[in-house]
Design a protein around this motif. Structure first.
Motif, PDB file in Angstrom:
ATOM      1  N   ARG A  95      -5.596   8.761   7.567  1.00 25.50           N
ATOM      2  CA  ARG A  95      -5.096   7.451   7.169  1.00 25.50           C
ATOM      3  C   ARG A  95      -3.822   7.082   7.933  1.00 25.50           C
ATOM      4  O   ARG A  95      -3.587   5.903   8.199  1.00 25.50           O
ATOM      5  CB  ARG A  95      -4.816   7.420   5.668  1.00 25.50           C
ATOM      6  CG  ARG A  95      -6.067   7.483   4.801  1.00 25.50           C
ATOM      7  CD  ARG A  95      -5.707   7.390   3.322  1.00 25.50           C
ATOM      8  NE  ARG A  95      -4.917   6.195   3.009  1.00 25.50           N
ATOM      9  CZ  ARG A  95      -5.441   4.999   2.802  1.00 25.50           C
ATOM     10  NH1 ARG A  95      -6.757   4.824   2.892  1.00 25.50           N
ATOM     11  NH2 ARG A  95      -4.675   3.966   2.511  1.00 25.50           N
ATOM     12  N   ASP A  96      -3.022   8.053   8.265  1.00 27.14           N
ATOM     13  CA  ASP A  96      -1.755   7.790   8.943  1.00 27.14           C
ATOM     14  C   ASP A  96      -1.902   8.126  10.422  1.00 27.14           C
ATOM     15  O   ASP A  96      -2.059   9.288  10.788  1.00 27.14           O
ATOM     16  CB  ASP A  96      -0.640   8.636   8.319  1.00 27.14           C
ATOM     17  CG  ASP A  96       0.745   8.248   8.848  1.00 27.14           C
ATOM     18  OD1 ASP A  96       0.815   7.498   9.843  1.00 27.14           O
ATOM     19  OD2 ASP A  96       1.743   8.697   8.240  1.00 27.14           O
ATOM     20  N   ARG A 122       1.287   2.477  13.042  1.00 28.82           N
ATOM     21  CA  ARG A 122       1.278   2.231  11.596  1.00 28.82           C
ATOM     22  C   ARG A 122       1.219   0.730  11.312  1.00 28.82           C
ATOM     23  O   ARG A 122       0.493   0.292  10.412  1.00 28.82           O
ATOM     24  CB  ARG A 122       2.525   2.847  10.958  1.00 28.82           C
ATOM     25  CG  ARG A 122       2.432   4.347  10.758  1.00 28.82           C
ATOM     26  CD  ARG A 122       3.738   4.916  10.244  1.00 28.82           C
ATOM     27  NE  ARG A 122       3.566   6.264   9.687  1.00 28.82           N
ATOM     28  CZ  ARG A 122       4.554   7.032   9.278  1.00 28.82           C
ATOM     29  NH1 ARG A 122       5.813   6.605   9.361  1.00 28.82           N
ATOM     30  NH2 ARG A 122       4.312   8.232   8.782  1.00 28.82           N
ATOM     31  N   TRP A 123       1.971  -0.049  12.092  1.00 32.26           N
ATOM     32  CA  TRP A 123       1.892  -1.504  11.921  1.00 32.26           C
ATOM     33  C   TRP A 123       0.468  -1.990  12.210  1.00 32.26           C
ATOM     34  O   TRP A 123      -0.065  -2.836  11.479  1.00 32.26           O
ATOM     35  CB  TRP A 123       2.870  -2.209  12.872  1.00 32.26           C
ATOM     36  CG  TRP A 123       2.676  -3.694  12.864  1.00 32.26           C
ATOM     37  CD1 TRP A 123       3.252  -4.597  12.011  1.00 32.26           C
ATOM     38  CD2 TRP A 123       1.781  -4.456  13.703  1.00 32.26           C
ATOM     39  NE1 TRP A 123       2.775  -5.860  12.279  1.00 32.26           N
ATOM     40  CE2 TRP A 123       1.888  -5.807  13.303  1.00 32.26           C
ATOM     41  CE3 TRP A 123       0.927  -4.118  14.742  1.00 32.26           C
ATOM     42  CZ2 TRP A 123       1.158  -6.820  13.921  1.00 32.26           C
ATOM     43  CZ3 TRP A 123       0.192  -5.134  15.360  1.00 32.26           C
ATOM     44  CH2 TRP A 123       0.314  -6.466  14.955  1.00 32.26           C
ATOM     45  N   ARG A 125      -2.393  -0.443  11.951  1.00 30.80           N
ATOM     46  CA  ARG A 125      -3.315  -0.111  10.861  1.00 30.80           C
ATOM     47  C   ARG A 125      -3.132  -1.077   9.692  1.00 30.80           C
ATOM     48  O   ARG A 125      -4.114  -1.569   9.117  1.00 30.80           O
ATOM     49  CB  ARG A 125      -3.107   1.332  10.401  1.00 30.80           C
ATOM     50  CG  ARG A 125      -4.070   1.722   9.272  1.00 30.80           C
ATOM     51  CD  ARG A 125      -3.867   3.152   8.806  1.00 30.80           C
ATOM     52  NE  ARG A 125      -4.662   3.419   7.614  1.00 30.80           N
ATOM     53  CZ  ARG A 125      -5.873   3.949   7.613  1.00 30.80           C
ATOM     54  NH1 ARG A 125      -6.446   4.282   8.752  1.00 30.80           N
ATOM     55  NH2 ARG A 125      -6.521   4.160   6.485  1.00 30.80           N
ATOM     56  N   ASP A 126      -1.888  -1.363   9.328  1.00 32.42           N
ATOM     57  CA  ASP A 126      -1.632  -2.301   8.229  1.00 32.42           C
ATOM     58  C   ASP A 126      -2.156  -3.692   8.573  1.00 32.42           C
ATOM     59  O   ASP A 126      -2.731  -4.377   7.715  1.00 32.42           O
ATOM     60  CB  ASP A 126      -0.135  -2.361   7.935  1.00 32.42           C
ATOM     61  CG  ASP A 126       0.394  -1.079   7.305  1.00 32.42           C
ATOM     62  OD1 ASP A 126      -0.416  -0.276   6.808  1.00 32.42           O
ATOM     63  OD2 ASP A 126       1.627  -0.883   7.328  1.00 32.42           O
ATOM     64  N   HIS A 127      -1.958  -4.111   9.818  1.00 31.29           N
ATOM     65  CA  HIS A 127      -2.462  -5.421  10.251  1.00 31.29           C
ATOM     66  C   HIS A 127      -3.981  -5.470  10.167  1.00 31.29           C
ATOM     67  O   HIS A 127      -4.562  -6.443   9.666  1.00 31.29           O
ATOM     68  CB  HIS A 127      -2.002  -5.696  11.677  1.00 31.29           C
ATOM     69  CG  HIS A 127      -2.655  -6.882  12.318  1.00 31.29           C
ATOM     70  ND1 HIS A 127      -2.254  -8.176  12.066  1.00 31.29           N
ATOM     71  CD2 HIS A 127      -3.698  -6.966  13.202  1.00 31.29           C
ATOM     72  CE1 HIS A 127      -3.019  -9.014  12.767  1.00 31.29           C
ATOM     73  NE2 HIS A 127      -3.895  -8.305  13.459  1.00 31.29           N
ATOM     74  N   ALA A 129      -5.956  -3.762   8.309  1.00 31.32           N
ATOM     75  CA  ALA A 129      -6.501  -3.572   6.957  1.00 31.32           C
ATOM     76  C   ALA A 129      -6.901  -4.889   6.308  1.00 31.32           C
ATOM     77  O   ALA A 129      -7.810  -4.917   5.469  1.00 31.32           O
ATOM     78  CB  ALA A 129      -5.489  -2.841   6.082  1.00 31.32           C
ATOM     79  N   ARG A 136     -10.771  -6.292  14.054  1.00 34.01           N
ATOM     80  CA  ARG A 136      -9.665  -5.335  14.062  1.00 34.01           C
ATOM     81  C   ARG A 136      -9.307  -4.924  15.495  1.00 34.01           C
ATOM     82  O   ARG A 136     -10.185  -4.668  16.311  1.00 34.01           O
ATOM     83  CB  ARG A 136     -10.031  -4.109  13.224  1.00 34.01           C
ATOM     84  CG  ARG A 136     -10.189  -4.461  11.745  1.00 34.01           C
ATOM     85  CD  ARG A 136     -10.563  -3.263  10.898  1.00 34.01           C
ATOM     86  NE  ARG A 136     -10.730  -3.655   9.498  1.00 34.01           N
ATOM     87  CZ  ARG A 136     -11.046  -2.837   8.516  1.00 34.01           C
ATOM     88  NH1 ARG A 136     -11.237  -1.539   8.781  1.00 34.01           N
ATOM     89  NH2 ARG A 136     -11.169  -3.291   7.283  1.00 34.01           N
TER      90      ARG A 136
END
Length: 434
Positions: A95-96, A122-123, A125-127, A129, A136
């Motif tokens: 996940r990370d 990390r940014w 992945r959040d974007h 999601a 994506r």
């Protein structure tokens, strides 16, 4: 009163302190309908915080505001594919994405296993999601290394989806097996006794270029690209022993082909960002590389997609600190970067520009002397000796090499995630260590 050259430089400098200061560059890149399809973002070293941080800041805006489809970096395909799975939210991946980057072990790990890249991923992945799967943004590797890892990935893919073709992959793997995953050994032996593995790799590549029919386009792309890496690496290692421009050119053609493959994979209207050293993204024809028949990714992208569809952004720094190694395979160190060599581009900017951080955007066909004159432009690789810094300057016609330049009067070292543990990197070809 400043002379004309100094006035042109000072008047062209835009402040670069906040992300909003990137607006003029975003305007230069343009929209999906009338703007650049490829944005190539450079770096003057593989170990400078400011280059990585501002490159990430611009890329965040390109993805979030302008719909760019992916980031392709000067890194190994298999390692970056694991990052791609993580940022895309693949349930098979961690996940990370920081955990994936922290697992990098091929020297020089600090190029991508660093806090700056982890923060961006990390940014991303959040974007991603909040977006449907087809929209994506991806994270991919462009480089030609990882021959053995790529062959193993192809074998695993065929074993699951088309076991009747595994033998072709195994034939290629067995051909390389005697060299114990030592690319220099393969390169030397194939030069001394010309009985190489080219036929086996080409047979595998021909098979993978045909759709396997796994039902997962991403997995098919991964298998196909791993076969392309094996083919490109085999050519690269054979050419490496001959010296000269051939091995460099093999590598950069592979990068350009991979970029085009990713654009095709992401479909009509896709747009890509590239992160690589200035020596790869800045047009080789504007440097002394041209005299020795070296080409690079920036030149090929402009030739293939058109000058108006590619924006190349170079990076330059004055003095400060950098992460690099004193010799090939050695642990990374924080090293000082001395004041730039007199007469160089960096010396000129350090003297004339009062801003600590500045952005320059060049017009088409610039006629200012500072953009058309040939000056040395610093290029620091993964191997660096501050006492020999004068050797690191590439003669450059700035306005032809890039479309824009980010300048930092003082630079600091990026932050690696971990120390070097397994120095398994491959030897680079000239320009050394980039």
């Amino acid at each position: 009163m400043p002379d004309t050259d100094e006035f042109d430089i000072y008047g062209a400098a835009l402040p670069l302190e906040y992300e909003a200061d990137l607006d003029p560059l975003l305007n230069r890149i343009g929209t999906r309908l009338d703007g650049a399809r490829c944005v190539l973002l450079g770096e003057a070293s593989h170990g400078t915080h400011e280059y990585y941080a501002w490159r990430a800041a611009l890329t965040r805006r390109l993805i979030a505001e302008h719909g760019f489809s992916f980031v392709a970096v000067e890194g190994d395909w298999p390692d970056c594919w694991q990052v791609n799975q993580s940022v895309a939210g693949d349930p098979r991946a961690p996940r990370d994405p920081r955990d994936v980057l922290d697992g990098y072990r091929r020297w020089p790990t600090w190029m991508w296993a660093n806090e700056e890249t982890a923060r961006f991923c990390r940014w991303l992945r959040d974007h991603n999601a909040g977006l449907p799967q087809g929209r994506r943004a991806g994270f991919y590797g462009l480089d030609v290394y990882s021959l053995w890892e790529s062959l193993r990935a192809v074998i695993a893919y065929l074993s699951e989806h088309r076991p009747e073709h595994v033998e072709e992959a195994m034939a290629a793997y067995r051909c390389f097996e005697p060299y114990a995953e030592d690319p220099q050994s393969y390169a030397w032996e194939s030069r001394m006794v010309p009985d190489d593995c080219e036929d086996e790799v080409l047979a595998l590549l021909t098979r993978l270029r045909r759709p396997i029919g796994s039902g997962n386009p991403a997995d098919e792309l991964n298998a196909w690209q791993n076969a392309e890496v094996a083919s490109g690496a085999e050519r690269y290692y054979r050419a490496m022993m001959g010296g000269g421009a051939e091995s460099w050119n093999v590598r950069d053609v592979h990068m350009a082909d991979t970029l085009d493959r990713l654009l095709d994979h992401h479909g009509e209207g896709s747009r890509g960002v590239v992160w690589a050293h200035n020596t790869h993204v800045g047009d080789a024809r504007a440097t002394d590389m041209r005299a020795v028949e070296m080409i690079n990714l920036g030149q090929l992208a402009r030739e293939r997609h058109g000058r108006d569809r590619v924006v190349v952004v170079g990076f330059a720094g004055g003095h400060g600190n950098v992460i690099a190694a004193p010799r090939w395979g050695a642990p990374a160190e924080v090293m000082p970067v001395p004041a730039p060599m007199p007469g160089s581009l960096e010396a000129l900017l350090a003297k004339e520009i009062e801003l600590d951080h500045a952005l320059f955007i060049f017009s088409d066909g610039p006629d200012q002397d500072w953009l058309t004159a040939r000056r040395g432009h610093r290029a620091i690789g993964v191997v660096y000796d501050p006492d020999c810094d004068r050797r690191q300057f590439v003669p450059t016609v700035l306005g032809d090499r890039y479309d824009a330049l980010c300048w930092f009067a003082w630079t600091s070292a990026l932050v690696p995630l971990h120390g070097e543990t397994v120095p398994l990197g491959e030897l680079e070809t000239l320009p050394s260590g980039v």
